[in-house]
Motif scaffolding. Structure first.
Motif, PDB file in Angstrom:
ATOM      1  N   THR A  26       0.810  -1.228  -0.018  1.00  0.00           N
ATOM      2  CA  THR A  26      -0.037   0.053   0.213  1.00  0.00           C
ATOM      3  C   THR A  26       0.918   1.363  -0.002  1.00  0.00           C
ATOM      4  N   LEU A  27       0.509   2.303  -0.828  1.00  0.00           N
ATOM      5  CA  LEU A  27       1.428   3.541  -1.077  1.00  0.00           C
ATOM      6  C   LEU A  27       0.593   4.708  -0.544  1.00  0.00           C
ATOM      7  N   ASP A  28       1.129   5.397   0.227  1.00  0.00           N
ATOM      8  CA  ASP A  28       0.565   6.757   0.893  1.00  0.00           C
ATOM      9  C   ASP A  28       0.709   7.692  -0.247  1.00  0.00           C
ATOM     10  N   THR A  29      -0.472   8.083  -1.103  1.00  0.00           N
ATOM     11  CA  THR A  29      -0.351   9.076  -2.202  1.00  0.00           C
ATOM     12  C   THR A  29      -1.227   9.836  -1.661  1.00  0.00           C
ATOM     13  N   SER A  30      -2.023   9.929  -0.375  1.00  0.00           N
ATOM     14  CA  SER A  30      -3.026  10.956   0.023  1.00  0.00           C
ATOM     15  C   SER A  30      -2.367  12.294   0.213  1.00  0.00           C
ATOM     16  N   MET A  31      -3.024  13.339  -0.112  1.00  0.00           N
ATOM     17  CA  MET A  31      -2.408  14.594   0.298  1.00  0.00           C
ATOM     18  C   MET A  31      -2.439  14.856   1.679  1.00  0.00           C
ATOM     19  N   ALA A  32      -3.319  14.245   2.430  1.00  0.00           N
ATOM     20  CA  ALA A  32      -3.467  14.397   3.941  1.00  0.00           C
ATOM     21  C   ALA A  32      -2.543  13.342   4.643  1.00  0.00           C
ATOM     22  N   GLY A  33      -1.615  12.396   3.751  1.00  0.00           N
ATOM     23  CA  GLY A  33      -0.974  11.644   4.377  1.00  0.00           C
ATOM     24  C   GLY A  33      -1.686  10.452   5.129  1.00  0.00           C
ATOM     25  N   ARG A  34      -1.197   9.366   5.291  1.00  0.00           N
ATOM     26  CA  ARG A  34      -1.911   8.202   6.133  1.00  0.00           C
ATOM     27  C   ARG A  34      -0.744   7.386   6.755  1.00  0.00           C
ATOM     28  N   PRO A  35      -1.151   7.085   7.967  1.00  0.00           N
ATOM     29  CA  PRO A  35       0.108   6.514   9.120  1.00  0.00           C
ATOM     30  C   PRO A  35       0.266   4.939   8.793  1.00  0.00           C
ATOM     31  N   ASP A  36      -0.599   4.402   8.051  1.00  0.00           N
ATOM     32  CA  ASP A  36      -0.210   2.969   7.636  1.00  0.00           C
ATOM     33  C   ASP A  36       0.180   2.515   6.402  1.00  0.00           C
ATOM     34  N   ALA A  37       0.786   3.569   5.602  1.00  0.00           N
ATOM     35  CA  ALA A  37       1.410   3.470   4.340  1.00  0.00           C
ATOM     36  C   ALA A  37       2.823   4.077   4.358  1.00  0.00           C
ATOM     37  N   PHE A  38       3.520   3.750   3.516  1.00  0.00           N
ATOM     38  CA  PHE A  38       5.082   4.296   3.152  1.00  0.00           C
ATOM     39  C   PHE A  38       4.698   5.456   2.163  1.00  0.00           C
ATOM     40  N   ASN A  39       4.979   6.777   2.451  1.00  0.00           N
ATOM     41  CA  ASN A  39       5.197   7.800   1.523  1.00  0.00           C
ATOM     42  C   ASN A  39       6.156   7.664   0.269  1.00  0.00           C
ATOM     43  N   PRO A  40       6.139   8.362  -0.618  1.00  0.00           N
ATOM     44  CA  PRO A  40       7.077   8.053  -1.758  1.00  0.00           C
ATOM     45  C   PRO A  40       8.741   8.207  -1.113  1.00  0.00           C
ATOM     46  N   ALA A  41       9.094   9.033  -0.191  1.00  0.00           N
ATOM     47  CA  ALA A  41      10.250   9.452   0.244  1.00  0.00           C
ATOM     48  C   ALA A  41      10.609   8.146   1.314  1.00  0.00           C
ATOM     49  N   GLU A  42       9.661   7.838   1.974  1.00  0.00           N
ATOM     50  CA  GLU A  42       9.770   6.692   2.867  1.00  0.00           C
ATOM     51  C   GLU A  42      10.052   5.277   2.194  1.00  0.00           C
ATOM     52  N   LEU A  43       9.554   5.265   1.162  1.00  0.00           N
ATOM     53  CA  LEU A  43      10.002   4.065   0.320  1.00  0.00           C
ATOM     54  C   LEU A  43      11.209   4.332  -0.398  1.00  0.00           C
ATOM     55  N   LEU A  44      11.941   5.316  -0.630  1.00  0.00           N
ATOM     56  CA  LEU A  44      13.144   5.540  -0.986  1.00  0.00           C
ATOM     57  C   LEU A  44      14.033   5.077   0.093  1.00  0.00           C
ATOM     58  N   LEU A  45      13.734   5.626   1.299  1.00  0.00           N
ATOM     59  CA  LEU A  45      14.595   5.193   2.308  1.00  0.00           C
ATOM     60  C   LEU A  45      14.521   3.536   2.493  1.00  0.00           C
ATOM     61  N   ALA A  46      13.343   3.044   2.598  1.00  0.00           N
ATOM     62  CA  ALA A  46      12.941   1.693   3.009  1.00  0.00           C
ATOM     63  C   ALA A  46      14.058   0.846   1.726  1.00  0.00           C
ATOM     64  N   SER A  47      13.816   1.516   0.435  1.00  0.00           N
ATOM     65  CA  SER A  47      14.442   0.582  -0.634  1.00  0.00           C
ATOM     66  C   SER A  47      16.106   0.562  -0.346  1.00  0.00           C
ATOM     67  N   LEU A  48      16.600   1.640  -0.039  1.00  0.00           N
ATOM     68  CA  LEU A  48      17.882   1.667   0.529  1.00  0.00           C
ATOM     69  C   LEU A  48      18.186   0.743   1.619  1.00  0.00           C
ATOM     70  N   ALA A  49      17.484   0.709   2.673  1.00  0.00           N
ATOM     71  CA  ALA A  49      17.476  -0.156   3.795  1.00  0.00           C
ATOM     72  C   ALA A  49      17.614  -1.626   3.402  1.00  0.00           C
ATOM     73  N   ALA A  50      16.518  -1.981   2.485  1.00  0.00           N
ATOM     74  CA  ALA A  50      16.257  -3.156   1.972  1.00  0.00           C
ATOM     75  C   ALA A  50      17.771  -3.729   1.183  1.00  0.00           C
ATOM     76  N   CYS A  51      18.028  -2.684   0.328  1.00  0.00           N
ATOM     77  CA  CYS A  51      19.404  -3.058  -0.350  1.00  0.00           C
ATOM     78  C   CYS A  51      20.587  -3.409   0.543  1.00  0.00           C
ATOM     79  N   MET A  52      20.946  -2.778   1.489  1.00  0.00           N
ATOM     80  CA  MET A  52      21.664  -2.968   2.471  1.00  0.00           C
ATOM     81  C   MET A  52      21.650  -4.351   3.138  1.00  0.00           C
ATOM     82  N   LEU A  53      20.163  -4.645   3.660  1.00  0.00           N
ATOM     83  CA  LEU A  53      20.020  -5.664   4.234  1.00  0.00           C
ATOM     84  C   LEU A  53      20.297  -7.100   3.343  1.00  0.00           C
ATOM     85  N   LYS A  54      19.793  -6.967   2.101  1.00  0.00           N
ATOM     86  CA  LYS A  54      19.846  -7.824   1.078  1.00  0.00           C
ATOM     87  C   LYS A  54      21.586  -8.046   0.887  1.00  0.00           C
ATOM     88  N   GLY A  55      22.294  -7.066   0.965  1.00  0.00           N
ATOM     89  CA  GLY A  55      23.498  -6.977   0.556  1.00  0.00           C
ATOM     90  C   GLY A  55      24.189  -7.842   1.790  1.00  0.00           C
TER      91      GLY A  55
END
Length: 135
Positions: A26-55
């Motif tokens: 689930t993606l947070d694409t709401s203008m109001a934001g939502r606490p139960d999903a990652f917004n695009p910037a958080e997804l970018l950070l999560a992607s970096l973390a996942a890359c390091m963990l997979k590495g």
């Protein structure tokens, strides 16, 4: 060459979803934001973390590195004009009995061989450290 495919669609004005293979997020694409999903910037950070963990999973057998666990904390800084992430700080915390030199070796490998790590390092300031988990 590897290639990656993701499909994304708008659900409603509160969110969207992305899919790949059998996975769905689930993606947070709401203008109001939502606490139960990652917004695009958080997804970018999560992607970096996942890359390091997979590495980590890739290099620990090659290095003969022993660990009980690993955590990564990230902080991204966004500028407004033009909107972009200008800096990402991270801290890798490893639960291990390995020496400091071996921790540094793990960190160098994670920085050098990660697809997302290398991509982001070329696009923004990527600053981080690795340390042993406190007892």
């Amino acid at each position: 060459m590897l290639d990656y495919r993701v499909q994304a669609r708008r659900i409603d004005d509160h969110g969207s979803e992305a899919t790949t293979r059998d996975a769905r997020i689930t993606l947070d694409t709401s203008m109001a934001g939502r606490p139960d999903a990652f917004n695009p910037a958080e997804l970018l950070l999560a992607s970096l973390a996942a890359c390091m963990l997979k590495g980590t999973e890739r290099v620990i057998p090659m290095l003969g590195f022993s660990l009980r666990g690993i955590e990564i904390s990230l902080h991204g800084v966004r500028q407004d004009k033009p909107p972009r992430i200008i800096r990402i700080d991270y801290e890798i915390i490893v639960d291990t009995d390995e020496s400091d030199a071996r921790l540094d070796l793990l960190h160098r490998n994670l920085r050098k061989y990660g697809t997302i790590t290398n991509t982001l390092d070329a696009a923004t300031a990527l600053v981080g450290s690795i340390r042993r988990k406190d007892a």
